[in-house]
Design an enzyme around this catalytic site. Structure first.
Site, PDB file in Angstrom:
ATOM      1  N   GLY A 194       0.788  -1.210   0.000  1.00 22.57           N
ATOM      2  CA  GLY A 194       0.000   0.000   0.000  1.00 22.57           C
ATOM      3  C   GLY A 194       0.817   1.255   0.000  1.00 22.57           C
ATOM      4  CB  CYS A 195       4.387   2.027  -0.181  1.00 24.68           C
ATOM      5  SG  CYS A 195       5.464   3.444  -0.038  1.00 24.68           S
ATOM      6  N   GLY A 196       1.765   4.066  -1.679  1.00 20.70           N
ATOM      7  CA  GLY A 196       1.431   4.763  -2.905  1.00 20.70           C
ATOM      8  C   GLY A 196       2.475   5.745  -3.363  1.00 20.70           C
TER       9      GLY A 196
END
Length: 296
Positions: free
Chosen positions: A122-124
């Protein structure tokens, strides 16, 4: 608010894309046994816009159409659901590819924000090439109706009961959207907190619900990107069960987003724009609460 998971005595029902079954040796006191456990799935999900790779996210392979739409909206890639079309979702040994189409002018703008094809859960912003691309200011959140703190408390209670994947695996975050009365209408889960929020934003848009008519609750801390995604989506209030970061508070303040942290059964902390949350006054009758609960 993640559901505490107890170790099951029987084999779990993991017949869903977000969980896989694995054998484990379980120790309880002096007893050891081999059982089959449900484990949260985490796979590379590649987002391809108009044939060009943009990002690879590690995500739970459920609700991927919602994820693609929510990511595209919260990252400012498209302005509305009508600008995005999911052409194909294909699975291979390497992961999952989501082929998307956007208007030509949107695809051209992506060239200025090209990302590497590797990221973590989820590391955008992992792989983003410039500070300006990360710290792009979101639009100001529109004014909205004030909510009673009982609506927040109700949403937290309901979210606790709406996390089947976490109840199965004990390894996922959840993001929920509640209406002004605190009724949780949508929930999405993922191993990544950003992914869960993106999935929720996508589901919210796909359902045609007005984000200004409710608020979001998440089972994580409130990082800068979580606040940014909520503001981009037009969600007026974001409540997290853990702490916010200093940058998240600064962004929420400038974006007119109400940011709440440490949202638990016994209280909460409002960091920005507290006018959106009405507190219970000493001696206030419980009629409002009773009416709210009777409508559930």
């Amino acid at each position: 608010m993640s559901i505490p998971r107890t170790l099951p005595d029987t084999e779990p029902d993991a017949d869903r894309a977000g969980a896989v079954q694995r054998k484990v040796r379980r120790h309880r006191g002096a007893h050891t046994r081999e059982v089959v456990d449900a484990i949260a799935a985490e796979v590379p999900v590649a987002l391809i816009y108009n044939g060009a790779p943009f990002a690879v996210m590690m995500a739970t392979p459920e609700d991927l159409a919602d994820f693609a739409l929510g990511f595209s909206l919260s990252e400012g890639i498209v302005a509305g659901a009508e600008e995005l079309r999911v052409e194909d979702i294909s699975t291979s040994l390497e992961g999952i590819t989501v082929a998307l189409s956007v208007p030509a002018e949107r695809a051209a703008a992506l060239e200025h924000r090209r990302r590497n094809l590797q990221g973590r859960s989820g590391c955008g912003v992992c792989g983003t090439e410039s500070i300006e691309a990360v710290l792009r200011p979101p639009p100001r959140v529109a004014d909205s109706q004030a909510l009673h703190e009982r609506a927040l408390q109700r949403a937290l209670r309901e979210l606790r009961l709406r996390q089947p994947l976490n109840a199965l695996t004990g390894a996922t975050h959840a993001a929920g959207w509640a209406d002004a009365d605190g009724r949780v209408l949508l929930v999405r889960e993922d191993v990544g907190r950003h992914n869960a929020l993106d999935k929720l934003i996508g589901a919210l848009s796909a359902a045609g619900l007005d984000p200004a008519q409710g608020f979001a609750v998440v089972t994580s801390r409130a990082s800068y990107e979580m606040a940014m995604k909520a503001a981009h989506a037009g969600i007026p209030l974001l409540a997290a069960i853990s702490a916010p970061t200093a940058l998240a508070i600064a962004l929420a303040q400038s974006a007119h987003l109400t940011l709440i942290g440490f949202a638990r059964d016994d209280g909460y902390a409002v960091y920005t724009h507290s006018q959106r949350l009405l507190e219970t006054q000493a001696g206030e009758p419980d009629a409002a609460r009773d009416a709210m609960e009777s409508n559930s």
